[in-house]
Design an enzyme around this catalytic site. Structure first.
Site, short mmCIF file in Angstrom:
data_model
loop_
_atom_site.label_atom_id
_atom_site.label_comp_id
_atom_site.label_asym_id
_atom_site.label_seq_id
_atom_site.Cartn_x
_atom_site.Cartn_y
_atom_site.Cartn_z
N LYS A 22 0.83 -1.22 0.00
CA LYS A 22 0.00 0.00 0.00
C LYS A 22 0.86 1.26 0.00
O LYS A 22 0.62 2.21 -0.76
CB LYS A 22 -0.91 0.00 1.23
N ASN A 23 1.88 1.28 0.86
CA ASN A 23 2.68 2.48 1.02
C ASN A 23 3.63 2.74 -0.15
O ASN A 23 4.23 3.81 -0.24
CB ASN A 23 3.46 2.43 2.33
N CYS A 116 -5.45 7.68 9.84
CA CYS A 116 -5.50 7.14 11.19
C CYS A 116 -5.14 8.19 12.24
O CYS A 116 -4.23 9.00 12.04
CB CYS A 116 -4.52 5.96 11.32
N ARG A 121 0.79 14.56 12.80
CA ARG A 121 1.61 14.32 11.61
C ARG A 121 1.49 15.54 10.71
O ARG A 121 0.69 15.59 9.79
CB ARG A 121 1.15 13.05 10.88
N ASP A 305 5.04 0.78 12.23
CA ASP A 305 3.84 0.12 11.70
C ASP A 305 3.72 -1.33 12.15
O ASP A 305 2.69 -1.98 11.89
CB ASP A 305 3.83 0.17 10.17
N ARG A 397 -8.15 -0.64 5.23
CA ARG A 397 -7.30 0.35 4.58
C ARG A 397 -5.94 -0.23 4.20
O ARG A 397 -5.28 0.29 3.29
CB ARG A 397 -7.09 1.56 5.49
#
Length: 426
Positions: A22-23, A116, A121, A305, A397
Site C-alpha cells: 500500500k505504502n 489514522c 503528523r 507500523d 485500509r
C-alpha cells in the site's frame, strides 16, 4: 458497521502470498500524473486507500480502473489540480498528489489530509520542501494553495527523515530545472520503489535507500508499465500472527531484505525464521521469549507500523519486555483493548512495559487505527474463546480482505455485516 468474528486458539499453518505494498502503491499512483498517457501498474492491492486514491484521480479528470491487482490510469485527460476536500479527509496519503500536480499544472489546492488518528503528523516538511523548489504557498483556514510558474533544483535538508515529504519532493523535482539534492532523506523500501518507477518513466534519480537522494530534472516523462513491491508490513503482520498462535506458515512473494529489523526482533523472541529467495518460513512451536527493549525508528530500524502487532506477541512471552515508540505519540491506543483480553501492559509516556501472560481471552474490542486493528486480530487468533473486532474499516485500509488470507491458513474468522433494520425488527 462490519465486524470480524474470530474463534481463537488455532495455530496458523500453510502458505500464503503477500500482496503489493500500500505504502508503495499510493505515491506511485500519484506520480502517474507526471506523465501524460496510460500507465499500467501490477501487484496493486485491493484496499480502501487505493480505492480512495483512484477516486481522487478520477475527480482530477483521469481515467482509472482496477481489475484484480492491475490498475490502468490514463492521465492525458487530467484537467484539474484541485483535490476535493471530502476525499482528502478520508486518507492522509492524498497529500502525495501535491508534488506531481504542482510539477504538471503549476498549481495545486489541497486540504488537511485525514487518515489514522495515531498522533500529530504535520505536513510542514512537505511545504518547506516545495517552497525550496520555488513554490509559493498560501495557507487559509481550511485549505492550502501552492503555485509555481516554474520549479528549480535546490538543496533540501529535512529536519526529520519523513517518508511522505521525501516522496513529495522527489515527485516535484523530477521536472524541475537543475539538480535537487535531499539530505536526511527517508530510506524506506517504498522510497526506492518510487525512484525505480520514476526512472522507468524517464526521470534521473539516484540515492534512494540512502540518506541522500539526487534528482536531475528532465523535460519530459513517459507512461510505463510497472510492478509494485510486496508489502513488508503485511508480511510482518502474518509472521507475528504465526508466532503468536504457535503456528508454522510460509510467506511467498516477499522480500526478506525489507524485513531485516523485524526478523531480528522475532528471532530474539525465539521465533524460527528461514529465508529462501522470495520465501520466508516462520514457526514458533513454544512460548515466545521476552525481548528486553525494542525502539521504533525510521528505516532500517524497527518500524512503527509493526509495533502494535509485535506487542501482542510480547504480551504472551515469558518475561518482561519494553517497547519504546519514538515516531507517533498516539500509537498505544491498542493497549486498553489488549488489556481487556487479559494482557498485562503498563504505559509510561512513550514506553510500554509488557509482562507476558500465559494466555489471552476473547473479548469484544475496537480497532482504533489500521495497525492497532491488525494487532487485535492477532490477539483474537491467539486467544481462548471468541473475539469480535469492531470498526474494521480501519483494517481494510491496509489488508486485502484479511479474513480471507487468514482462512487460507486455517484460522476460524469471518466478516459479519450489520443486520438491516427491517430484518432486525422482524
Amino acid at each position: 458497521m462490519e465486524k470480524l468474528v474470530i474463534e481463537g486458539g488455532k495455530p496458523l499453518t500453510g502458505a500464503i502470498q503477500i500482496h503489493g505494498a500500500k505504502n508503495a502503491a499510493l505515491p506511485i499512483l500519484a506520480a502517474c500524473i507526471l506523465a501524460s498517457g496510460t500507465h499500467t501498474l501490477h501487484n496493486v492491492p485491493n484496499l480502501l486507500d487505493i480505492d480512495t486514491m483512484l477516486r481522487i484521480l478520477r475527480a482530477l479528470g483521469c481515467r482509472a480502473e482496477q481489475q484484480e491487482d492491475t490498475v490502468s490510469i490514463t492521465t492525458s485527460t487530467a484537467n484539474s489540480s484541485h483535490i476535493p476536500e471530502e476525499l482528502m479527509g478520508q486518507m492522509r496519503s492524498s497529500i502525495f498528489l501535491m508534488g506531481p500536480l504542482l510539477a504538471r499544472f503549476g498549481s495545486v489546492t489541497v486540504y488537511q489530509p485525514g487518515g489514522c488518528a495515531i498522533g500529530e503528523r504535520k505536513i510542514d516538511l512537505h511545504l518547506k520542501g516545495l517552497q525550496a523548489l520555488g513554490a509559493n504557498i498560501e495557507e487559509f483556514a481550511n485549505k492550502i494553495v501552492c503555485t509555481a510558474e516554474s520549479l528549480h533544483g535546490s538543496e533540501i535538508v529535512l529536519d526529520f527523515p519523513s517518508v511522505g515529504a521525501t516522496e513529495n519532493i522527489m515527485m516535484a523535482a523530477v521536472k524541475a530545472e537543475g539538480i535537487t539534492t535531499i539530505y536526511n532523506a527517508a530510506r524506506e523500501p517504498e522510497i526506492q520503489d518510487l525512484q525505480n518507477f520514476l526512472n522507468a518513466m524517464g526521470a534521473d534519480i539516484i540515492g534512494a535507500g540512502t540518506d541522500t537522494i539526487t534528482i536531475r530534472g528532465v523535460e519530459n516523462l513517459s507512461p510505463c508499465t510497472y510492478r509494485i513491491i510486496p508489502d513488508r508490513i503485511v508480511a510482518g503482520t502474518f509472521m507475528v500472527a504465526a508466532a503468536a498462535t504457535k503456528g508454522s506458515i510460509t510467506l511467498e512473494k516477499v522480500n526478506p531484505a525489507h524485513l531485516t529489523s523485524v526478523i531480528h526482533v522475532l528471532k530474539r523472541a525465539g521465533v524460527q525464521i528461514i529465508s529462501d529467495g522470495d520465501i520466508i518460513h516462520v514457526s514458533c512451536p513454544t512460548r515466545p521469549k521476552a525481548v528486553e527493549r525494542i525502539v521504533t525508528s525510521p528505516h532500517p530500524s524497527f518500524p512503527t507500523d509493526l509495533q502494535s502487532q509485535v506487542m501482542v506477541l510480547l504480551s504472551l512471552a515469558d518475561g518482561m519486555s519494553v517497547m519504546k515508540e519514538t515516531i507517533f505519540e498516539g500509537r498505544f491506543k491498542h493497549v486498553d483493548e489488549l488489556s481487556r483480553m487479559g494482557a498485562d501492559i503498563r504505559v509510561d509516556m512513550s514506553s510500554a512495559f509488557i509482562r507476558g501472560v500465559p494466555r489471552l481471552y476473547g473479548a469484544t474490542v475496537e480497532a482504533t487505527d489500521l495497525r492497532a486493528g491488525a494487532a487485535l486480530v492477532i490477539a483474537g487468533l491467539a486467544a481462548h474463546g471468541t473475539t469480535i473486532v469492531e470498526q474494521i474499516h480501519h483494517i481494510d485500509r491496509g489488508y486485502d480482505r484479511i479474513e480471507h488470507m487468514l482462512s487460507r491458513l486455517g484460522a476460524s474468522v469471518h466478516r459479519q455485516s450489520p443486520v438491516p433494520s427491517e430484518q432486525a425488527n422482524n
